[in-house]
Design a protein around this motif. Sequence first.
Motif, PDB file in Angstrom:
ATOM      1  N   SER A  21       0.828  -1.208   0.000  1.00  0.00           N
ATOM      2  CA  SER A  21       0.000   0.000   0.000  1.00  0.00           C
ATOM      3  C   SER A  21       0.865   1.263   0.000  1.00  0.00           C
ATOM      4  N   TRP A  22       1.881   1.302   0.863  1.00  0.00           N
ATOM      5  CA  TRP A  22       2.784   2.461   0.901  1.00  0.00           C
ATOM      6  C   TRP A  22       3.539   2.597  -0.421  1.00  0.00           C
ATOM      7  N   THR A  23       3.923   1.482  -1.016  1.00  0.00           N
ATOM      8  CA  THR A  23       4.656   1.520  -2.286  1.00  0.00           C
ATOM      9  C   THR A  23       3.789   2.128  -3.383  1.00  0.00           C
ATOM     10  N   ARG A  24       2.513   1.784  -3.402  1.00  0.00           N
ATOM     11  CA  ARG A  24       1.597   2.340  -4.408  1.00  0.00           C
ATOM     12  C   ARG A  24       1.306   3.817  -4.158  1.00  0.00           C
ATOM     13  N   ARG A  25       1.065   4.175  -2.904  1.00  0.00           N
ATOM     14  CA  ARG A  25       0.563   5.523  -2.621  1.00  0.00           C
ATOM     15  C   ARG A  25       1.629   6.546  -2.252  1.00  0.00           C
ATOM     16  N   ARG A  26       2.654   6.143  -1.538  1.00  0.00           N
ATOM     17  CA  ARG A  26       3.684   7.073  -1.061  1.00  0.00           C
ATOM     18  C   ARG A  26       5.078   6.454  -1.173  1.00  0.00           C
ATOM     19  N   PRO A  27       5.506   6.100  -2.371  1.00  0.00           N
ATOM     20  CA  PRO A  27       6.786   5.407  -2.524  1.00  0.00           C
ATOM     21  C   PRO A  27       7.976   6.228  -2.027  1.00  0.00           C
TER      22      PRO A  27
END
Length: 168
Positions: A21-27
């Motif tokens: 999720s973090w990689t998709r939204r706030r890499p």
Amino acid sequence: MRSNGLSYFYVRPHLERVVASWTRRRPQFIEGDDWAAAGASAHLEYWQEHGGRCRSDDCLIHDAGRLRFEAGYAGGDGAGERVAAWTAGEAHAILTGSHGREIDSVAIPAGADECTALCAIMDRWGEDLTRWDRIPQEPEHQPAADEAPQAAPGGAPPAPPETADRLF
């Protein structure tokens, strides 16, 4: 992970979803971070302060390579049960017949968890399992460098030490 470790069934799936999720939204906020390594370090530090070993039955940090998984298959030809076995960390699962000899093997991806290994086993040998067992294994005794070899039961001479190089 600090107190509970990294398990196949609870922590790891949640950690993978959070990282995805973090990689998709706030890499930009996770670039260069290894959350699993940081969690493992925090876990080891925590348990060094609280007795040295966690009490989780399925902690991959403390028990990696000590969990064996077995899938049972009924022998369709009346030849008895076939067993597919995989030990966490191993590169292959082995299928043995009722006679105890290896029939076939399947490659298991590096770093695979129980679900991945089970999928590989079912893809190779079918989904008609009669059982799926998690079997904790006792760690093998590793003698210290200055420890004298012990005689095997029954007075047999001790086996010579392993001379092959090991990666780990």
